[in-house]
Motif scaffolding. Structure first.
Motif, short mmCIF file in Angstrom:
data_model
loop_
_atom_site.label_atom_id
_atom_site.label_comp_id
_atom_site.label_asym_id
_atom_site.label_seq_id
_atom_site.Cartn_x
_atom_site.Cartn_y
_atom_site.Cartn_z
N ALA A 30 -64.54 98.29 36.93
CA ALA A 30 -64.66 98.24 35.49
C ALA A 30 -66.71 98.36 35.20
O ALA A 30 -67.43 98.60 34.69
CB ALA A 30 -64.05 97.13 34.94
N LEU A 31 -66.70 97.56 36.41
CA LEU A 31 -67.89 96.99 36.59
C LEU A 31 -68.89 98.32 37.09
O LEU A 31 -70.00 99.09 36.88
CB LEU A 31 -68.15 95.57 37.18
CG LEU A 31 -67.80 94.25 37.32
CD1 LEU A 31 -67.74 93.27 38.06
CD2 LEU A 31 -68.87 93.61 36.10
N ASP B 153 -73.10 85.66 24.83
CA ASP B 153 -72.52 85.88 23.68
C ASP B 153 -72.07 87.82 24.63
O ASP B 153 -70.82 88.08 23.88
CB ASP B 153 -73.28 86.69 21.96
CG ASP B 153 -73.33 85.79 21.31
OD1 ASP B 153 -72.76 84.33 21.13
OD2 ASP B 153 -74.16 86.08 20.47
N VAL B 154 -72.93 87.93 25.62
CA VAL B 154 -72.21 89.45 26.20
C VAL B 154 -71.48 89.03 27.74
O VAL B 154 -70.81 89.47 27.71
CB VAL B 154 -73.42 90.41 26.08
CG1 VAL B 154 -73.12 91.90 26.59
CG2 VAL B 154 -74.04 90.57 24.66
N ILE B 155 -72.69 88.10 28.13
CA ILE B 155 -71.85 88.14 29.26
C ILE B 155 -70.90 87.14 29.37
O ILE B 155 -70.02 87.22 30.78
CB ILE B 155 -73.50 87.59 30.83
CG1 ILE B 155 -74.38 89.10 30.57
CG2 ILE B 155 -72.95 87.61 31.84
CD1 ILE B 155 -73.88 89.92 30.83
N VAL C 216 -78.04 91.61 20.37
CA VAL C 216 -77.64 91.12 21.56
C VAL C 216 -76.35 92.10 20.18
O VAL C 216 -75.53 92.33 21.12
CB VAL C 216 -77.68 89.98 21.06
CG1 VAL C 216 -76.06 89.40 21.07
CG2 VAL C 216 -78.73 88.71 21.59
N GLY C 217 -76.31 92.55 19.27
CA GLY C 217 -75.25 92.95 18.64
C GLY C 217 -75.38 94.50 19.41
O GLY C 217 -73.49 94.99 19.93
N ALA C 218 -75.97 94.81 19.69
CA ALA C 218 -76.17 96.77 19.80
C ALA C 218 -76.07 96.64 21.58
O ALA C 218 -75.06 97.08 22.09
CB ALA C 218 -77.26 97.61 20.20
N LYS D 41 -71.82 96.76 25.29
CA LYS D 41 -71.19 96.78 27.06
C LYS D 41 -70.41 95.45 26.57
O LYS D 41 -70.00 94.07 26.98
CB LYS D 41 -72.30 96.05 27.80
CG LYS D 41 -71.44 94.79 29.27
CD LYS D 41 -72.61 93.82 29.80
CE LYS D 41 -73.57 95.09 30.65
NZ LYS D 41 -73.10 95.14 31.63
N PRO D 42 -69.26 95.98 26.39
CA PRO D 42 -68.15 95.05 25.67
C PRO D 42 -66.94 94.98 26.71
O PRO D 42 -67.34 94.55 27.59
CB PRO D 42 -66.83 96.24 25.00
CG PRO D 42 -67.34 97.70 25.91
CD PRO D 42 -68.36 97.92 25.99
#
Length: 218
Positions: free
Chosen positions: A118-119, A151-153, A90-92, A97-98
């Motif tokens: 951006a997408l 955490d990302v999406i 998940v960190g990677a 994907k910031p």
């Protein structure tokens, strides 16, 4: 089936990732100029994780041992930053994907076009296959997938929701707008698994204009 194995879980005494983000990361006497050692190690670990995750074996091919060997670091170096395989992946992914850029707030259309662009750029990113491998492994690794979503999406989708809320407040969008439906309508066209360079010119603008014709105030 569990999502991590004993070999991918740090010992209870392993220090947390925050320990590597303090002043100790600065270059000390005798260090060669350039990126501090801990930052170089972290970059190598992230790249190794994404390389393994994007390979044919996907999530199954990622282990702390494999990442350490590929990055040229010891396992303890990884465990100081990430407690297990799930956190590492998940960190990677978060690095690859910031969060989407914060919109300028000029108009709903301009902000949505900026986000849609951006997408579209995300599709051309080097590590696109990594995300598909995680999504494709959701049933086998539900905890990993849930954390990836959280955490990302989710932070990215919240930025889109913010634009829609401002549009409702300004009267540019209908007061009864279903935010989650609108978010899905914007993100969906860029989430289809097709060759990453196949989007035609003007596609982000076309997606936004098609969406707005259905939700604009008048």
């Amino acid at each position: 089936m569990t999502e991590t194995t004993d070999r991918d879980t740090a010992p209870a005494t392993a220090p947390g990732r925050a320990a590597d983000r303090g002043p100790g990361r600065a270059a000390g006497p005798g260090r060669t100029p350039g990126r501090p050692r801990s930052e170089r190690a972290e970059k190598a670990i992230i790249e190794a994780t994404l390389d393994l995750l994007g390979a044919e074996s996907g999530v199954d091919g990622v282990s702390i041992e494999a990442v350490a060997a590929r990055a040229g670091v010891g396992k303890t170096t990884i465990y100081r930053r990430w407690p297990n395989k799930e956190a590492l992946i998940v960190g990677a992914l978060a690095e690859a994907k910031p969060p989407l850029p914060e919109p300028a707030g000029e108009s709903v259309r301009a902000d949505l076009v900026a986000l849609a662009s951006a997408l579209a750029a995300d599709r051309r990113a080097k590590y696109g296959r990594c995300f598909w491998n995680v999504v494709g492994s959701a049933e086998k690794y539900p905890g990993l997938y849930a954390r990836y979503q959280q955490d990302v999406i989710e932070p990215r989708r919240e930025i889109i929701r913010g634009v829609l809320r401002r549009g409702v407040e300004s009267g540019e969008l209908r007061a009864d707008l279903e935010f989650e439906v609108a978010v899905a309508m914007l993100v969906g066209p860029f989430s289809v698994k097709t060759p990453r360079n196949r989007l035609p010119a003007g596609y982000p603008e076309a997606v936004v204009d098609t969406l707005l014709r259905g939700v604009s105030a008048g």
